[in-house]
Enzyme design. Sequence first.
Site, PDB file in Angstrom:
ATOM      1  N   HIS A 383      53.081  41.088  52.900  1.00  0.00           N
ATOM      2  CA  HIS A 383      52.377  41.240  51.695  1.00  0.00           C
ATOM      3  C   HIS A 383      50.982  41.872  52.076  1.00  0.00           C
ATOM      4  CE1 HIS A 383      54.212  38.744  48.750  1.00  0.00           C
ATOM      5  NE2 HIS A 383      55.020  37.864  49.766  1.00  0.00           N
ATOM      6  N   LYS A 563      39.978  38.822  40.130  1.00  0.00           N
ATOM      7  CA  LYS A 563      40.922  38.657  41.160  1.00  0.00           C
ATOM      8  C   LYS A 563      39.998  38.119  42.384  1.00  0.00           C
ATOM      9  CE  LYS A 563      41.981  43.023  40.781  1.00  0.00           C
ATOM     10  NZ  LYS A 563      43.320  43.227  40.917  1.00  0.00           N
ATOM     11  N   ARG A 564      40.620  37.856  43.440  1.00  0.00           N
ATOM     12  CA  ARG A 564      40.026  37.467  44.902  1.00  0.00           C
ATOM     13  C   ARG A 564      38.826  38.371  44.911  1.00  0.00           C
ATOM     14  NH1 ARG A 564      41.575  32.425  47.365  1.00  0.00           N
ATOM     15  NH2 ARG A 564      39.783  32.888  48.964  1.00  0.00           N
ATOM     16  N   LYS A 569      38.962  45.237  47.400  1.00  0.00           N
ATOM     17  CA  LYS A 569      39.134  45.097  46.038  1.00  0.00           C
ATOM     18  C   LYS A 569      38.012  45.772  45.268  1.00  0.00           C
ATOM     19  CE  LYS A 569      42.273  41.045  46.163  1.00  0.00           C
ATOM     20  NZ  LYS A 569      43.486  41.597  45.597  1.00  0.00           N
ATOM     21  N   THR A 671      49.895  41.806  41.103  1.00  0.00           N
ATOM     22  CA  THR A 671      50.291  41.491  39.863  1.00  0.00           C
ATOM     23  C   THR A 671      49.609  41.278  38.766  1.00  0.00           C
ATOM     24  OG1 THR A 671      50.432  39.172  40.841  1.00  0.00           O
ATOM     25  CG2 THR A 671      52.503  40.514  41.269  1.00  0.00           C
ATOM     26  N   LYS A 675      50.058  41.795  34.379  1.00  0.00           N
ATOM     27  CA  LYS A 675      49.984  40.810  33.567  1.00  0.00           C
ATOM     28  C   LYS A 675      49.174  41.567  32.308  1.00  0.00           C
ATOM     29  CE  LYS A 675      50.094  37.372  37.175  1.00  0.00           C
ATOM     30  NZ  LYS A 675      49.569  36.754  38.209  1.00  0.00           N
TER      31      LYS A 675
END
Length: 849
Positions: A383, A563-564, A569, A671, A675
């Site tokens: 992952h 998101k985290r 990110k 993911t 969505k």
Amino acid sequence: MATPLTDQEKRKQISIRGIVGVENVAELKKGFNRHLHFTLVKDRNIATPRDYYFALAHTVRDHLVGRWIRTQQFYYETDPKRVYYLSLEFYMGRTLQNTMINLGLQNACDEAIYQLGLDMEELEEMEEDAGLGNGGLGRLAACFLDSMATLGLAAYGYGIRYEYGIFNQKIRDGWQVEEADDWLRHGNPWEKARPEYMLPVHFYGRVEETRGGSKWVDTQVVLAMPYDTPIPGYMNNTVNTMRLWSARAPNDFNLRDFNVGDYIEAVLDRNLAENITRVLYPNDNFFEGKELRLKQEYFVVAATLQDIIRRFKTSKRGDAARTSFESFPEKVAVQLNDTHPAMAIPELMRIFVDIEKLDWDTVAGINKEAWDLTRRTFAYTNHTVLPEALERWPVALLEKLLPRHLQIIYHINQVHLDRIAALFPKDMEKLRKMSLIEEDGCKRVNMAHLCIVGSHAVNGVAEIHSNIIKTDVFRDFSELEPEKFQNKTNGITPRRWLLLCNPGLAELIAEVCLSCWRQEMLPQILNDACCSCRDNKVKFAQYLEREYRVKINPSSMFDVHVKRIHEYKRQVLNCLHIITMYNRIRMNPTAPFVPRTVIIGGKAAPGYHMAKMIIRLITSVADVVNNDPVVGNKLKVIFLENYRVSLAEKVIPATDLSEQISTAGTEASGTGNMKFMLNGALTIGTMDGANVEMAEEAGEENLFIFGMRVADVAELDKSGYDAMLYYKRIPELKHVMDQITSGFFSPKNPDLFKELTDMLFKFDRFKVFADFEDYIKCQEKVSKLYQNPKEWTKMVIRNIAATGKFSSDRTITQYATEVWGVKPTDLKIPPPNEPREAIEKTARALKKM
């Protein structure tokens, strides 16, 4: 109070939410009142909204139980190959509405609750999120369970029943503060304890060599108590099981040698054993080598493998073939969700060799090879490619906690290295790079290497990620066994992420699919799509106003980044854009500006200081922007507190623009991007993770793609990234950074963000400044298109139409056929009201397929 559905609305909703029948409604009302009375021991005079939620949950659960039992009967009769999904995280969220949808009870329940004078939304809000995961990995596992049940696979999820899930995030004075998530304090109506299947798990001790082989002795025993949760497929009567283990101390724990004075202390020490499943480790993409975490990882795999072998042995077809383990890989497939359950590999070897007395190697021509059986059983999903996230357990810790398993790992490594040495004589560097044991400094076991060597299939979770694994991170392994490496692009369940959270859009899609397509329908479809999104935005704007006391313009562009919180990110890049927009408004307040509401949310790992500083920067910028009268309603910034599954179900359907802006080559898949796409948001993003395949499916022109590609990042790494070059060359970037550095957003503490700015200037692995200019230009294109609602909506429709690939049903179908060796089916298991003979009839039909 919820308003009743009109006849027209009811007719519209039959296709996706089930039929409202008078008998169904009456039965549900009767069940509701029965549970309120007999299960909760309350009447309507003293019942609370939470009591009403529990009464409804138990009523819906009644409709699950018969199907749940019938499913297990069906599997016993047909004896299929079973799939076991091992994950330390299952981020399930709420269960009630998802269950009603999958059983086709949503409309009937809505009507029953209305007739009882209650508000369905209020009851649904009573349910605690089952937050047994950190983010993407745990939520993926939850989506996969839904798809496995929907596709009729004999599948089981195995994990840990954490007493405390992912922490609740509070924002106080702009900082993240963590509070314990006591999600079980009111009870959990969806789980069933199974004490009859409680199993022992061993720790510590020593290894004794005897004539009969190695024996692990003098161990400390902890009991694993299973709790089962039903996982219903969509309208197919299949209800699979998620089994979560909870640690219990045996009755004689620390009492064998007690004297009268030590008794109380010994009983209190039982907590030491039960602490194993007390709390979820809140780290995402970061490895923290704590002994308790290793205990959790071994605890879940040791209990699970005992359970798997028990089920294998007690199959209906308990003939000679089944008492032998030769058929084990033909009846059992185990998927390792990242390296967290990697200890399953040496544990299965220990069971085969030490307990079942199989030989490590082939004997007398009969393939009893324990190692061969083990490798054919396991498959491994990687992952992440971030080095700090890869698990490397100290040898000294393994030797203390699991001495026999360390011996087995050494044996596996020796066999593996002997093979490498034979293929590449004298290549010591290759041996070093491919060893399971890292010798540099503190000796460690590389768990990813263990998973690769011990599995028959290894996959990444997006095309770009799988290619990076093959050509970079695990290149030597891929070159040795190229057939072992695959790609399985992640997916999301459309049941939760469309039917549940965006019923208006789901209805529109269902209508379009059921009607004959005609060009003249396009204006009406565009109008309906706009109305659906506008309704969602108005509803979410009201929620934000209630929770954050900020007046939101529903006509503004909802620009969402949830998101985290992590450097890769790049929430910081988004923040720099917010400040740039703010500066432009301040510089020329009368210039045209497309109004935006920027919504950022996510949790930072409690020990991740830089991520917490990023949250502090966002909240500081929000304070300045939201309170500047010059800005007014043109720009608002919200930090969404305590982002979780149930909050995602609110914000995603209301989103116009989805931010997916990680540095190319760092996000495995993502993911959330899928969505948002499914719910009609347009994506601004880099060519990273699944964004690449989203652009392929929808056409790159239908996404807002910007920034460096993987090759550009690699080239910049070679030449050397110098943040100061961008700072000096780009005036707006310089202005923004000077504001942050000078304390413009933290006047009481001008040096508050010094560590953050130092990171951006000196240590930024993720090259925020390199993509700044292109990001700003791309955002200008977004604003321009948003001013043309018709063209914006056309692009939205193209995106929604291209989301089929990103269903977890597709992902699981590929795992089933290409990794697990099983076949999905659309056959319905006979419902509970049909006689048992119906199972045998369906089983025969299944064999003919």
